[in-house]
Design a protein around this motif. Sequence first.
Motif, PDB file in Angstrom:
ATOM      1  N   VAL A 210       0.572  -1.128  -0.085  1.00 45.22           N
ATOM      2  CA  VAL A 210      -0.144   0.091  -0.007  1.00 45.22           C
ATOM      3  C   VAL A 210       0.968   1.003  -0.128  1.00 45.22           C
ATOM      4  O   VAL A 210       1.569   1.370   0.799  1.00 45.22           O
ATOM      5  N   HIS A 211       0.881   1.858  -0.983  1.00 41.37           N
ATOM      6  CA  HIS A 211       1.711   3.302  -0.996  1.00 41.37           C
ATOM      7  C   HIS A 211       1.630   4.031   0.105  1.00 41.37           C
ATOM      8  O   HIS A 211       0.256   4.464   0.591  1.00 41.37           O
ATOM      9  N   ARG A 212       2.434   4.857   0.323  1.00 45.98           N
ATOM     10  CA  ARG A 212       2.373   5.817   1.325  1.00 45.98           C
ATOM     11  C   ARG A 212       1.121   6.763   1.384  1.00 45.98           C
ATOM     12  O   ARG A 212       0.752   7.485   2.359  1.00 45.98           O
ATOM     13  N   THR A 213       0.925   7.168   0.037  1.00 42.04           N
ATOM     14  CA  THR A 213      -0.207   8.192  -0.060  1.00 42.04           C
ATOM     15  C   THR A 213      -1.274   7.696   0.336  1.00 42.04           C
ATOM     16  O   THR A 213      -2.455   8.449   0.373  1.00 42.04           O
ATOM     17  N   ARG A 214      -1.472   6.500   0.395  1.00 36.69           N
ATOM     18  CA  ARG A 214      -2.860   5.774   0.808  1.00 36.69           C
ATOM     19  C   ARG A 214      -2.838   5.141   2.125  1.00 36.69           C
ATOM     20  O   ARG A 214      -3.875   4.754   2.424  1.00 36.69           O
ATOM     21  N   MET A 215      -1.809   5.336   2.868  1.00 36.54           N
ATOM     22  CA  MET A 215      -1.605   5.156   4.122  1.00 36.54           C
ATOM     23  C   MET A 215      -2.625   5.677   5.178  1.00 36.54           C
ATOM     24  O   MET A 215      -2.472   6.809   5.145  1.00 36.54           O
ATOM     25  N   ARG A 216      -3.161   5.181   6.187  1.00 40.11           N
ATOM     26  CA  ARG A 216      -3.899   5.905   6.974  1.00 40.11           C
ATOM     27  C   ARG A 216      -3.155   5.832   8.514  1.00 40.11           C
ATOM     28  O   ARG A 216      -2.869   4.708   8.960  1.00 40.11           O
ATOM     29  N   MET A 217      -2.395   6.905   8.838  1.00 35.92           N
ATOM     30  CA  MET A 217      -1.603   7.004   9.818  1.00 35.92           C
ATOM     31  C   MET A 217      -2.092   7.987  10.924  1.00 35.92           C
ATOM     32  O   MET A 217      -2.950   8.685  10.651  1.00 35.92           O
ATOM     33  N   LEU A 218      -1.543   7.917  12.409  1.00 36.37           N
ATOM     34  CA  LEU A 218      -2.035   8.641  13.576  1.00 36.37           C
ATOM     35  C   LEU A 218      -0.798   9.386  13.828  1.00 36.37           C
ATOM     36  O   LEU A 218       0.382   9.051  13.755  1.00 36.37           O
ATOM     37  N   ASN A 219      -1.152  10.777  14.195  1.00 36.48           N
ATOM     38  CA  ASN A 219      -0.082  11.494  14.843  1.00 36.48           C
ATOM     39  C   ASN A 219       0.037  11.097  16.141  1.00 36.48           C
ATOM     40  O   ASN A 219      -1.007  11.520  17.070  1.00 36.48           O
ATOM     41  N   ALA A 220       1.334  10.914  16.692  1.00 37.80           N
ATOM     42  CA  ALA A 220       1.597  10.464  17.883  1.00 37.80           C
ATOM     43  C   ALA A 220       1.395  11.668  19.106  1.00 37.80           C
ATOM     44  O   ALA A 220       1.166  11.490  20.248  1.00 37.80           O
ATOM     45  N   ASP A 221       1.696  12.890  18.367  1.00 42.89           N
ATOM     46  CA  ASP A 221       1.538  14.187  19.257  1.00 42.89           C
ATOM     47  C   ASP A 221       0.048  14.800  19.492  1.00 42.89           C
ATOM     48  O   ASP A 221      -0.066  15.606  20.292  1.00 42.89           O
ATOM     49  N   ASP A 222      -0.876  14.004  18.700  1.00 40.33           N
ATOM     50  CA  ASP A 222      -2.138  14.227  19.238  1.00 40.33           C
ATOM     51  C   ASP A 222      -2.750  13.988  20.446  1.00 40.33           C
ATOM     52  O   ASP A 222      -2.067  12.996  21.167  1.00 40.33           O
ATOM     53  N   PRO A 223      -3.607  14.778  21.307  1.00 38.94           N
ATOM     54  CA  PRO A 223      -4.278  14.212  22.469  1.00 38.94           C
ATOM     55  C   PRO A 223      -4.612  12.727  22.335  1.00 38.94           C
ATOM     56  O   PRO A 223      -4.939  12.476  21.355  1.00 38.94           O
ATOM     57  N   PRO A 224      -4.674  11.933  23.488  1.00 37.75           N
ATOM     58  CA  PRO A 224      -5.056  10.693  23.390  1.00 37.75           C
ATOM     59  C   PRO A 224      -6.457  10.429  22.845  1.00 37.75           C
ATOM     60  O   PRO A 224      -6.842   9.515  22.200  1.00 37.75           O
ATOM     61  N   ASP A 225      -7.326  11.376  23.519  1.00 42.32           N
ATOM     62  CA  ASP A 225      -8.812  11.141  22.843  1.00 42.32           C
ATOM     63  C   ASP A 225      -8.877  11.257  21.383  1.00 42.32           C
ATOM     64  O   ASP A 225      -9.742  10.794  20.870  1.00 42.32           O
ATOM     65  N   ALA A 226      -8.141  12.289  20.858  1.00 38.43           N
ATOM     66  CA  ALA A 226      -8.199  12.370  19.441  1.00 38.43           C
ATOM     67  C   ALA A 226      -7.618  11.188  18.639  1.00 38.43           C
ATOM     68  O   ALA A 226      -8.079  10.801  17.763  1.00 38.43           O
ATOM     69  N   ILE A 227      -6.582  10.470  19.211  1.00 32.46           N
ATOM     70  CA  ILE A 227      -6.120   9.321  18.344  1.00 32.46           C
ATOM     71  C   ILE A 227      -6.945   8.383  18.767  1.00 32.46           C
ATOM     72  O   ILE A 227      -7.108   7.552  17.759  1.00 32.46           O
ATOM     73  N   VAL A 228      -7.696   8.111  19.790  1.00 30.18           N
ATOM     74  CA  VAL A 228      -8.639   7.006  19.953  1.00 30.18           C
ATOM     75  C   VAL A 228      -9.498   7.256  19.191  1.00 30.18           C
ATOM     76  O   VAL A 228     -10.106   6.179  18.407  1.00 30.18           O
ATOM     77  N   GLY A 229     -10.257   8.411  18.929  1.00 24.62           N
ATOM     78  CA  GLY A 229     -11.270   8.519  18.055  1.00 24.62           C
ATOM     79  C   GLY A 229     -10.989   8.410  16.407  1.00 24.62           C
ATOM     80  O   GLY A 229     -11.757   7.833  15.823  1.00 24.62           O
ATOM     81  N   GLU A 230      -9.635   8.786  16.149  1.00 26.95           N
ATOM     82  CA  GLU A 230      -9.279   8.333  14.789  1.00 26.95           C
ATOM     83  C   GLU A 230      -9.330   6.860  14.703  1.00 26.95           C
ATOM     84  O   GLU A 230      -9.438   6.369  13.394  1.00 26.95           O
ATOM     85  N   ALA A 231      -8.569   6.056  15.794  1.00 31.57           N
ATOM     86  CA  ALA A 231      -8.445   4.867  15.368  1.00 31.57           C
ATOM     87  C   ALA A 231      -9.665   3.994  15.492  1.00 31.57           C
ATOM     88  O   ALA A 231      -9.803   3.075  14.609  1.00 31.57           O
ATOM     89  N   LEU A 232     -10.809   4.469  16.072  1.00 33.59           N
ATOM     90  CA  LEU A 232     -12.053   3.765  16.108  1.00 33.59           C
ATOM     91  C   LEU A 232     -12.843   4.001  14.897  1.00 33.59           C
ATOM     92  O   LEU A 232     -13.624   3.316  14.420  1.00 33.59           O
ATOM     93  N   ALA A 233     -12.629   5.177  14.457  1.00 29.61           N
ATOM     94  CA  ALA A 233     -13.226   5.495  13.155  1.00 29.61           C
ATOM     95  C   ALA A 233     -12.616   4.753  11.826  1.00 29.61           C
ATOM     96  O   ALA A 233     -13.274   4.968  10.790  1.00 29.61           O
ATOM     97  N   SER A 234     -11.288   4.299  11.961  1.00 30.43           N
ATOM     98  CA  SER A 234     -10.696   3.689  10.892  1.00 30.43           C
ATOM     99  C   SER A 234     -11.064   2.086  10.556  1.00 30.43           C
ATOM    100  O   SER A 234     -11.624   1.494  11.392  1.00 30.43           O
ATOM    101  N   PRO A 235     -11.242   1.643   9.395  1.00 30.60           N
ATOM    102  CA  PRO A 235     -11.511   0.427   9.250  1.00 30.60           C
ATOM    103  C   PRO A 235     -10.373  -0.652   9.289  1.00 30.60           C
ATOM    104  O   PRO A 235     -10.629  -1.818   9.348  1.00 30.60           O
ATOM    105  N   TYR A 236      -9.064  -0.051   9.705  1.00 29.97           N
ATOM    106  CA  TYR A 236      -7.993  -1.058   9.950  1.00 29.97           C
ATOM    107  C   TYR A 236      -7.809  -1.345  11.311  1.00 29.97           C
ATOM    108  O   TYR A 236      -8.160  -0.533  12.338  1.00 29.97           O
TER     109      TYR A 236
END
Length: 425
Positions: A210-236
Amino acid sequence: MIDWGLGLTIAAIFVLLTMSAFFSGSETALTAASRARIHQHERQGSKRAATAGRLMQSREELIGALLVGNNLVNISASALATSALIRLFGEAAVVYATFIMTALVLIFSEVLPKTLAILRPEGFALVVAPIVRVVVIIFAPVTVTVQHIVRLILRLFGVRADDELVQSAREEIRGAVDLQHAEGGLHKADRDRLGALLDLADLEVSDVMVHRTRMRMLNADDPPDAIVGEALASPYTRLPLWRDTSDNIVGILHAKDLLRAIHAAGGDYAKVNIPAITKPPWFVPDTTGLQDQLNAFLKRKTHFALVVDEYGEVMGLVTLEDIIEEIIGEIEDEYDVEVEGVTPQPDGSVIVDGSVTIRDLNRALDWSLPDDEATTAAGLVIHEAQTIPEVNQAFTFHGVRFEVTERERNRVTKLRLSKNAPLPD
């Protein structure tokens, strides 16, 4: 008065023609028989199959002995026929003998036995194998001498028989698969799966990642609740975390570890310690063979790796599912996000995402676009055009018309493809 000499000559000619038929049929059977089927018979305890298998492994000696025997009996039969006919018709009998023996040898010693052998090569080979083994042993000195003479003659012309390339087992299987598909014995999907399995050793992770332009990644510097929200919304279930820049991958977050942490925190996302539950990233070179990567996944009992180039830059990611899909086709579950990478149009053309791999495109459309120099549809256009094309610019390569319909900066994102369509004037 009975001419016993003539009768014995005719009987000898009949015996020699029978021997010629045996040599011709044996050669066809032992060269046309499937080594896989013979091996299967051998595993079941057949001694004849074991003999046939050894003969087929020494094909040069086998064919040499059969050719020596065949030529010997054919020449002997022709000589006897000429001698017998001269006694009856005089010198004109040479012409008669030539036509008669040509017809007899062609019909009864060549076409008929070869046809019978080709109809059931394995059965024929098992029957004749013990006798042929004796023939090979008897003619071994002659065969070896002839082979040495032939090789010396070939070397005079700069040809070395030892350098001949032998078709590999994979190529033989691939040819059989394609033939079965062409004759209707295999569906396209079955052919694609078998072909992909054979291709596995020739592919690298860069071909399926999967090319990097199509990768779904998270920013480790975001607040924990923002990271959790993005992770739960992801299909991966596995998501890379980056810090400072997207090239700096610091960990891999697994959805199951995240759910355990949320439960331990009493459902308070802000209390989840994201760095503590991430796993260290695993980086693999983009030149890693797909077969090697599959073995590495199985050995490490992990399903996810990040792909880097020779400079250590992240190019994309590869998963165990990507490799399995390369063999059996696309795997979709209820959480997959369906992306229409290849969309047929009413006019017969196809809208294709630039990131669609050529292999997937060939599978979907049953085409044969080359993937030696480029991995994706956009890469093929750029490689063939030797430039980054503009929107609405069109090219025809390999019998397919490529029209660029969308472009983002230096990336070709959408293409319209049509088979055998001429470029407009």
